[in-house]
Design a protein around this motif. Structure first.
Motif, mmCIF file in Angstrom:
data_model
loop_
_atom_site.group_PDB
_atom_site.id
_atom_site.type_symbol
_atom_site.label_atom_id
_atom_site.label_comp_id
_atom_site.label_asym_id
_atom_site.label_seq_id
_atom_site.Cartn_x
_atom_site.Cartn_y
_atom_site.Cartn_z
ATOM 1 N N ASN A 75 43.272 61.009 12.163
ATOM 2 C CA ASN A 75 42.032 62.137 12.465
ATOM 3 C C ASN A 75 41.560 62.031 14.087
ATOM 4 N N VAL A 103 36.428 62.136 10.812
ATOM 5 C CA VAL A 103 36.399 63.271 11.502
ATOM 6 C C VAL A 103 35.118 63.823 12.295
ATOM 7 N N SER A 146 39.360 72.222 11.941
ATOM 8 C CA SER A 146 39.647 70.988 11.084
ATOM 9 C C SER A 146 38.924 71.106 9.927
ATOM 10 N N ASP A 177 42.798 66.885 7.240
ATOM 11 C CA ASP A 177 42.722 65.434 6.661
ATOM 12 C C ASP A 177 42.999 65.542 5.372
#
Ligand code: PLP
Length: 383
Positions: A75, A103, A146, A177
């Protein structure tokens, strides 16, 4: 006392076959893959084979696989590396409020220290992110989105393929992720995420700890975090951890195309838990009934907190979690439960049971039987 392990989202036991496959490397493989001589070349051949076999599972190019120390590093490399690579193009980044700290803290850092602007998108009461909110949030200077594939605390599965397609249409790099997805939901190819960057680690699906990878769609090349030699396509300097890499590859091949977690049985068991534990007037089941990790059942318990509950369960031999293992030890409310609209008080009482391959019916009925006592005791302690 019998241990009942219901914390598979934190980590899983190393599979015996994976362990067996790793052992010869401990005995025989003494070389450095970067050495020119034959001992080094033997190690290089093992590294190349592992990369090739991972790329065959993912149906991608070997050069698109970067081996890392796990989900956190993947990440960090994806987010910090891409933001830094593309900063001359734009400094706006988008994520969601329910990501793992590996994250969220990357984005916090980029905002605090490197002058990026971050949009953290909200979710609904079941933890779903509406892809339309992403479409609205994307600006001319947005360079990275993300969004996690599967939430570690409550199990919500996001429609990452739709988000990925949207980002591609808009010309924005998309990272997911997928640490909690692998092993629990099928991965027929890495393209199922429609992402440019995919983070994975193998201790969540019966591989060794400290091993993972980042898929990086070529020609993207995030800025490296570690500098030194030209390892991993110049993205990650440092002599490779061949034992971990081999274990990662073995677990990935065995357990991820068709998930190792027995979904049908786990869905029944977690549905049973949601029904049975939810009968308690203090207890509320969290997350969606559908489109969730089949192994995850999360609850809040009013009038107490996660610590009292986890301690009570532990005394009875039951291992559960307050959400992300990294947050255990602090009584911070769960940012995931907060983002789903719960009060701060409720968010301090998150209880997550995450089941797995070795979970038995007996484990579940023992939990159901003793749970009311544990709630009464911990509400009593606080009250
Ligand atoms: C969604 C998610 N991302 C990242 C991580 C971090 O992975 P690792 O423990 O391999 O660093 C975890 C681990 O709990 C996770 O659940």
């Amino acid at each position: 006392m019998r241990t009942i392990y219901l914390d598979y989202n934190a980590t899983t036991p190393l599979d015996q076959e994976v362990r067996k496959a790793m052992l010869p490397l401990l005995e025989d493989l003494q070389g450095n893959p970067s050495s020119i001589h034959h001992v080094g070349r033997k190690a290089r051949a093992v590294l190349d084979e592992a990369r090739y076999r991972v790329s065959a599972v993912w149906r991608c190019k070997p050069s698109e696989v970067i081996f890392t120390s796990g989900g956190t590093e993947s990440n960090n490399l994806a987010i910090l590396g891409t933001a830094r690579l593309l900063k001359s193009k734009g400094r706006h980044l988008i994520t969601s409020q329910v990501e793992h700290h590996a994250v969220l803290h990357c984005f916090d850092y980029l905002e605090r220290k490197e002058g990026f602007e971050i949009t953290r998108l909200p979710v609904d009461h079941e933890g779903f992110l509406d892809p339309l909110t992403i479409e609205k949030a994307i600006r001319a200077d947005t360079v990275l989105v993300s969004v996690m594939a599967a939430n570690n605390e409550v199990g919500t599965l996001q429609d990452v393929a739709a988000i990925g397609k949207l980002c591609r249409r808009k010309g924005v790099v998309f990272h997911t992720d997928a640490v909690q997805w692998f092993g629990k939901e099928p991965v027929p190819s890495i393209d199922c995420f429609q992402a440019d960057l995919v983070s994975v680690c193998c201790h969540k699906f019966h591989g060794p700890k400290g091993a993972g990878a980042l898929f990086v769609r070529s020609p993207l090349l995030p800025d490296p975090l570690m500098h030194g030699g030209g390892h991993e396509n110049e993205r990650r300097a440092g002599t490779e951890n061949l034992l971990a890499i081999w274990g990662f590859m073995e677990a990935l091949e065995r357990f991820t195309v068709t998930p190792v977690f027995p979904g049908v049985r786990l869905r029944e068991q977690t549905q049973h838990l949601r029904r049975a534990l939810g009968e308690n007037p203090y207890v509320k089941a969290l997350g969606p009934k559908e489109r969730r990790l089949t192994n995850t059942a999360a609850f809040t318990v009013s009038g107490t907190d996660s610590f009292a509950l986890l301690a009570g369960l532990d005394i009875e031999g039951i291992c559960a979690s307050s959400g992300s293992a990294c947050a255990a030890g602090s009584l911070e409310p769960s940012h995931v439960v907060l983002a789903m609209g719960a009060s701060r008080e409720a968010s301090r009482s998150l209880l997550r049971f995450s089941l797995g391959r070795e979970t038995t019916e007996q484990d579940i009925s023992t939990l159901v039987e003793i749970f009311p006592r544990i709630v009464d005791r911990s509400v009593g302690v606080r009250g």
